[in-house]
Design a protein around this motif. Sequence first.
Motif, PDB file in Angstrom:
ATOM      1  N   ALA A 248      -9.290  35.575 -22.968  1.00  0.00           N
ATOM      2  CA  ALA A 248     -10.216  35.357 -24.082  1.00  0.00           C
ATOM      3  C   ALA A 248     -10.470  33.870 -24.307  1.00  0.00           C
ATOM      4  O   ALA A 248     -11.614  33.448 -24.546  1.00  0.00           O
ATOM      5  CB  ALA A 248      -9.660  36.001 -25.353  1.00  0.00           C
ATOM      6  N   VAL A 249      -9.416  33.059 -24.220  1.00  0.00           N
ATOM      7  CA  VAL A 249      -9.573  31.609 -24.397  1.00  0.00           C
ATOM      8  C   VAL A 249     -10.446  31.030 -23.294  1.00  0.00           C
ATOM      9  O   VAL A 249     -11.335  30.202 -23.547  1.00  0.00           O
ATOM     10  CB  VAL A 249      -8.185  30.923 -24.415  1.00  0.00           C
ATOM     11  CG1 VAL A 249      -8.334  29.409 -24.314  1.00  0.00           C
ATOM     12  CG2 VAL A 249      -7.440  31.279 -25.686  1.00  0.00           C
ATOM     13  N   THR A 252     -14.157  32.127 -23.833  1.00  0.00           N
ATOM     14  CA  THR A 252     -14.738  31.384 -24.964  1.00  0.00           C
ATOM     15  C   THR A 252     -15.006  29.933 -24.584  1.00  0.00           C
ATOM     16  O   THR A 252     -16.059  29.378 -24.926  1.00  0.00           O
ATOM     17  CB  THR A 252     -13.786  31.444 -26.170  1.00  0.00           C
ATOM     18  OG1 THR A 252     -13.524  32.797 -26.508  1.00  0.00           O
ATOM     19  CG2 THR A 252     -14.397  30.735 -27.369  1.00  0.00           C
ATOM     20  N   SER A 253     -14.090  29.325 -23.870  1.00  0.00           N
ATOM     21  CA  SER A 253     -14.255  27.929 -23.462  1.00  0.00           C
ATOM     22  C   SER A 253     -15.443  27.777 -22.515  1.00  0.00           C
ATOM     23  O   SER A 253     -16.224  26.833 -22.630  1.00  0.00           O
ATOM     24  CB  SER A 253     -12.976  27.413 -22.791  1.00  0.00           C
ATOM     25  OG  SER A 253     -11.873  27.498 -23.671  1.00  0.00           O
ATOM     26  N   VAL A 255     -18.108  29.708 -22.361  1.00  0.00           N
ATOM     27  CA  VAL A 255     -19.340  29.868 -23.154  1.00  0.00           C
ATOM     28  C   VAL A 255     -19.666  28.577 -23.898  1.00  0.00           C
ATOM     29  O   VAL A 255     -20.824  28.136 -23.941  1.00  0.00           O
ATOM     30  CB  VAL A 255     -19.182  31.046 -24.136  1.00  0.00           C
ATOM     31  CG1 VAL A 255     -20.360  31.081 -25.107  1.00  0.00           C
ATOM     32  CG2 VAL A 255     -19.089  32.360 -23.381  1.00  0.00           C
ATOM     33  N   MET A 256     -18.652  27.943 -24.473  1.00  0.00           N
ATOM     34  CA  MET A 256     -18.878  26.702 -25.223  1.00  0.00           C
ATOM     35  C   MET A 256     -19.265  25.555 -24.301  1.00  0.00           C
ATOM     36  O   MET A 256     -20.141  24.752 -24.643  1.00  0.00           O
ATOM     37  CB  MET A 256     -17.614  26.348 -26.004  1.00  0.00           C
ATOM     38  CG  MET A 256     -17.245  27.356 -27.075  1.00  0.00           C
ATOM     39  SD  MET A 256     -15.651  27.031 -27.869  1.00  0.00           S
ATOM     40  CE  MET A 256     -16.035  25.550 -28.812  1.00  0.00           C
ATOM     41  N   SER A 259     -22.922  26.065 -23.108  1.00  0.00           N
ATOM     42  CA  SER A 259     -23.799  26.542 -24.183  1.00  0.00           C
ATOM     43  C   SER A 259     -25.203  25.955 -24.093  1.00  0.00           C
ATOM     44  O   SER A 259     -26.182  26.613 -24.408  1.00  0.00           O
ATOM     45  CB  SER A 259     -23.178  26.192 -25.538  1.00  0.00           C
ATOM     46  OG  SER A 259     -23.001  24.779 -25.643  1.00  0.00           O
ATOM     47  N   VAL A 268     -24.419  31.201 -28.732  1.00  0.00           N
ATOM     48  CA  VAL A 268     -23.757  30.075 -29.381  1.00  0.00           C
ATOM     49  C   VAL A 268     -24.045  30.030 -30.867  1.00  0.00           C
ATOM     50  O   VAL A 268     -23.277  29.467 -31.642  1.00  0.00           O
ATOM     51  CB  VAL A 268     -24.187  28.757 -28.699  1.00  0.00           C
ATOM     52  CG1 VAL A 268     -23.420  27.576 -29.269  1.00  0.00           C
ATOM     53  CG2 VAL A 268     -23.975  28.860 -27.211  1.00  0.00           C
ATOM     54  N   ILE A 271     -21.165  31.021 -32.924  1.00  0.00           N
ATOM     55  CA  ILE A 271     -19.921  30.273 -32.789  1.00  0.00           C
ATOM     56  C   ILE A 271     -19.915  29.150 -33.811  1.00  0.00           C
ATOM     57  O   ILE A 271     -20.722  28.233 -33.736  1.00  0.00           O
ATOM     58  CB  ILE A 271     -19.752  29.695 -31.366  1.00  0.00           C
ATOM     59  CG1 ILE A 271     -19.740  30.824 -30.334  1.00  0.00           C
ATOM     60  CG2 ILE A 271     -18.482  28.869 -31.272  1.00  0.00           C
ATOM     61  CD1 ILE A 271     -19.620  30.344 -28.915  1.00  0.00           C
ATOM     62  N   THR A 273     -17.390  26.360 -35.499  1.00  0.00           N
ATOM     63  CA  THR A 273     -16.080  25.713 -35.361  1.00  0.00           C
ATOM     64  C   THR A 273     -15.891  24.702 -36.480  1.00  0.00           C
ATOM     65  O   THR A 273     -16.857  24.180 -37.038  1.00  0.00           O
ATOM     66  CB  THR A 273     -15.974  24.989 -34.004  1.00  0.00           C
ATOM     67  OG1 THR A 273     -16.919  23.920 -33.967  1.00  0.00           O
ATOM     68  CG2 THR A 273     -16.256  25.943 -32.859  1.00  0.00           C
ATOM     69  N   GLY A 285     -15.184  22.957 -26.212  1.00  0.00           N
ATOM     70  CA  GLY A 285     -14.721  23.993 -25.301  1.00  0.00           C
ATOM     71  C   GLY A 285     -13.578  23.531 -24.425  1.00  0.00           C
ATOM     72  O   GLY A 285     -12.603  24.252 -24.211  1.00  0.00           O
TER      73      GLY A 285
END
Length: 576
Positions: A248-249, A252-253, A255-256, A259, A268, A271, A273, A285
């Motif tokens: 999952a990490v 997510t990283s 995708v960021m 982005s 995005v 998301i 943060t 990310g």
Amino acid sequence: MNKTVNINIGGLFFHIDEDAYQKLSRYFDAIKRSLSNSSGKDEIMKDIEMRVAELLTEQQKSDKHVINLKDVDQVVAVMGQPEDYRIDDDNQEPSSANFTSSGRKKLYRDKDKGLIGGVCTGLGHYFGIDSIWIKIGFILLVWAGGSGVLAYLILWAITPKAVTTSEKLEMTGEPVTISNIEKKVREEYESVSSKFKNANYDEMGNQVKNGAEKVANGFGNVIMKIFGAFAKVLGAFILIFSALSLVAVIITSIVMVFSSSMPDNKIVEFIHTPIGLETPLWIQGILFLFAAGIPIFFILILGLKLLVTNLKSIGNIAKYSLLGIWIISVGILISLGINEFNQLAYAGKTVQKETINISANDTIKVKFRYNDFFSKSIHDRDDIRIAQDSMGNPVIYSTNVGIHLKRTDNPSPYIQIETRAHGKSFAEANERAKKIKYGFKIVGNELILDNYFLTDTKNKLRNQRVDIYLYLPNGIVYYPDANVETYLDGSNADFDYYYGPEGYKYKVESDKLRCLDCPESENTNDVQTEEINITETNDTVKSVSVKVNGKEILNDTKGKKSKLTIDSNGIIIKTE
């Protein structure tokens, strides 16, 4: 030309030429002769061989490297000659001829003296302090938020345990030589011997007898199997949880990081943060991958160790490199977080007031409109994002717009538009709020509001928002369009947040909105007052009278049977 042979030293294979092999063999024979009277001779020789194998491994330049006389001489120079390290009794110190050592410590876990994993005791040896202070530090970290547990688990996973005599000497910074290896083994041997000498053999006999009975019953084996199974289950749980978390990490990283290349940034946009103002999302990310992924990776290794026996270590270089990267990433995130907080330290706003020239008994219509260049639906609530205008210029587009209904004693209704933003100072926040572009217009008795606002990308994302306050005098009829409900905001409002369905007319009566044309099933906001009168004579009910808003809906004085029902809004109604 010399002949080469393959040898096994300390479990490792080496290619060595014949001259070096003969010299190394004579060296080991000399050591064995010097240890002929030593206790634990086999253990000492095993540790010496492992230390020699470690030194030869450090000198290998490639897999095809052949050990020569020069390499053997360097090993002997470090280990020392056997005749220089004879320990005949406890009071005699070994000579130190031809020996030099840096005494450099290595970090190991001292499982022999440790209570759990030996992490604190090992750190105490490494830093030269009492391990009790290290333990107190971990306890304080646990009280401070639980980070002490995570740090302990990471160090447990990455720090090897001191198993051999050589590793125990390196842990305390003592030179790994023949003398010290022999001395260490003799100390451990004598410690065990003294325990047997001082033992109460009668008591030991009883304990052995009881233990034999327990073993005979198989209780000990069952307990060991249970604990072994529990460790395997715990390891499997840790492995599955950490593996899923790590995936999952990583996702997510990714995708960021990528982005900026995603179509319309649709993913995005969801998301958010804590450091999303000044720091680009791709940098966030990378930092998120290191700060969250590395601890999870070490927890995964811990789960594998519980499942797999004799799991090969990833190596000290990799362990301490990852630990260093994690510390740097967390430090950068903390620094960025402080900077981001300062960007939102102050709130500013601008106010624009406009009177709607209609009488207090007239009807005011309210509706929202959208810009089909940015969105194709009035209900599209993307909140805030970077977009392009019709000229191709980058702008900040947001539908973070809300309307609040207020009451006024003025004879005419009016509207107050407040644009809001944050900044490092009041001046910066007010200036940023002024640069918000929001549109509305008044056509006769109709108020048309934009469901969005724009601002230049130079103003950055600083919690920009537009609040619309519509002030309504007593007696005016409020007629909202069906799309108003999407933007209705109950904060700072004088009327209920949800006053009824849109598309109907409401009359302002004091601090209430009374629907004029709602169906009876939806008219939930007409205020009704109930008055119930009961007449009794000699504890007998003679009559019941019920009035709602002054109108009598029940007067049971003639023995008729009527039924009263309280609806979902607490209003009494009469049913037959």
